[in-house]
Design an enzyme around this catalytic site. Sequence first.
Site, PDB file in Angstrom:
ATOM      1  N   ASP A 140       1.017  -1.237   0.052  1.00  0.00           N
ATOM      2  CA  ASP A 140      -0.021  -0.018   0.040  1.00  0.00           C
ATOM      3  C   ASP A 140       0.871   1.383   0.069  1.00  0.00           C
ATOM      4  O   ASP A 140       2.094   1.265   0.429  1.00  0.00           O
ATOM      5  CB  ASP A 140      -0.911  -0.053   1.305  1.00  0.00           C
ATOM      6  N   ASN A 166      -9.318  -3.231  -7.984  1.00  0.00           N
ATOM      7  CA  ASN A 166      -8.460  -2.249  -8.664  1.00  0.00           C
ATOM      8  C   ASN A 166      -8.894  -1.878 -10.153  1.00  0.00           C
ATOM      9  O   ASN A 166      -8.502  -1.031 -10.633  1.00  0.00           O
ATOM     10  CB  ASN A 166      -6.997  -2.830  -8.810  1.00  0.00           C
TER      11      ASN A 166
HETATM   12  C1  FPP Z   1      -1.095   0.368  -3.788  1.00  0.00           C
HETATM   13  O1  FPP Z   1      -0.722   1.509  -3.885  1.00  0.00           O
HETATM   14  C2  FPP Z   1      -0.498  -0.487  -4.838  1.00  0.00           C
HETATM   15  C3  FPP Z   1      -1.046  -1.242  -5.835  1.00  0.00           C
HETATM   16  C4  FPP Z   1      -2.126  -1.066  -5.954  1.00  0.00           C
HETATM   17  C5  FPP Z   1      -0.410  -2.167  -6.715  1.00  0.00           C
HETATM   18  C6  FPP Z   1       0.482  -1.634  -7.624  1.00  0.00           C
HETATM   19  C7  FPP Z   1       0.937  -2.606  -8.495  1.00  0.00           C
HETATM   20  C8  FPP Z   1       2.302  -2.734  -8.577  1.00  0.00           C
HETATM   21  C9  FPP Z   1       3.418  -1.825  -8.127  1.00  0.00           C
HETATM   22  C10 FPP Z   1       2.887  -3.505  -9.624  1.00  0.00           C
HETATM   23  C11 FPP Z   1       3.383  -4.747  -8.964  1.00  0.00           C
HETATM   24  C12 FPP Z   1       3.102  -5.854  -9.901  1.00  0.00           C
HETATM   25  C13 FPP Z   1       3.920  -7.009 -10.109  1.00  0.00           C
HETATM   26  C14 FPP Z   1       3.343  -7.964 -11.056  1.00  0.00           C
HETATM   27  C15 FPP Z   1       4.870  -7.236  -9.112  1.00  0.00           C
HETATM   28  P1  FPP Z   1      -1.845   2.734  -4.050  1.00  0.00           P
HETATM   29  O2  FPP Z   1      -2.014   2.979  -5.299  1.00  0.00           O
HETATM   30  O3  FPP Z   1      -3.142   2.227  -3.330  1.00  0.00           O
HETATM   31  O4  FPP Z   1      -1.411   3.769  -2.987  1.00  0.00           O
HETATM   32  P2  FPP Z   1      -2.162   4.694  -2.248  1.00  0.00           P
HETATM   33  O5  FPP Z   1      -2.837   4.140  -1.363  1.00  0.00           O
HETATM   34  O6  FPP Z   1      -1.076   5.848  -1.705  1.00  0.00           O
HETATM   35  O7  FPP Z   1      -3.041   5.686  -3.342  1.00  0.00           O
END
Ligand code: FPP
Length: 233
Positions: A22, A70
Amino acid sequence: MIKINKKIDLNKVPAHVAFIMDGNGRWANKRGLHRHFGHRIGYTRVLMAVKRCADIGIKVVSVYAFSTENWNRPKEEVDEIFRIIRENMHKDLDEFQMNGIKVVASGDITKFPKDLYEKLTEIIEKTKNNTRCTLNLCINYGGRDDIVYAANRLNGKKVTEAEFGKLLYNSDLPDLDLVVRTSGEQRVSNFMLWQMAYAEFLFIKPHWPGISEKLVDKCIVDFQKRKRRFGKV
Ligand code: FPP
């Protein structure tokens, strides 16, 4: 020489550790960068974390890379996450091979764009004989979806918990011992609901792109301080 935190008892490492990654967006925003950049850096941290876990002797690492929820993000962000995987995963194949990492996916990856699906299946196929550590990519994954997927394969049959567990995605993986969520949020967010029945939880402050080898080690040290009772006294 790999330097691992001396406080880690290498004879008592968790079998299965998961990361709820996260805070990519917040990490980027704090630095005046576009949230997409947070995902780019966040992606690179996955390889770091799995390599570190493998060095510690952890056999399975699950990461929550893309949830069934997502898809509700703006299309351009979804496209960017796919682009990041598309551009980078193949380059990481050498790293997976050199480090003995077997890649598997939990979730319906057939719903991804065809080329991405093909890339993922190729990586899964090419790494299938690696045995040092398994990286379980939870991708288009939801804990409820996993349970419904299993239930739909029952065909009305009565089963035990153990038998039901065998119908889930990647059912050969052990139950979760430790779930680490970054960014300080204390939520489960529909992650591996069945597999986390007796997991320990760590909610750590840094955003996912800020995770480091040192922090991974610290998580394992903290896990090893827990007294697990599995419902017994
Ligand atoms: C959360 O941060 C993270 C995600 C939704 C995952 C994002 C995907 C990757 C980094 C790719 C990984 C993929 C592989 C195949 C290893 P957020 O966007 O929820 O952050 P926020 O809560 O600060 O908005």
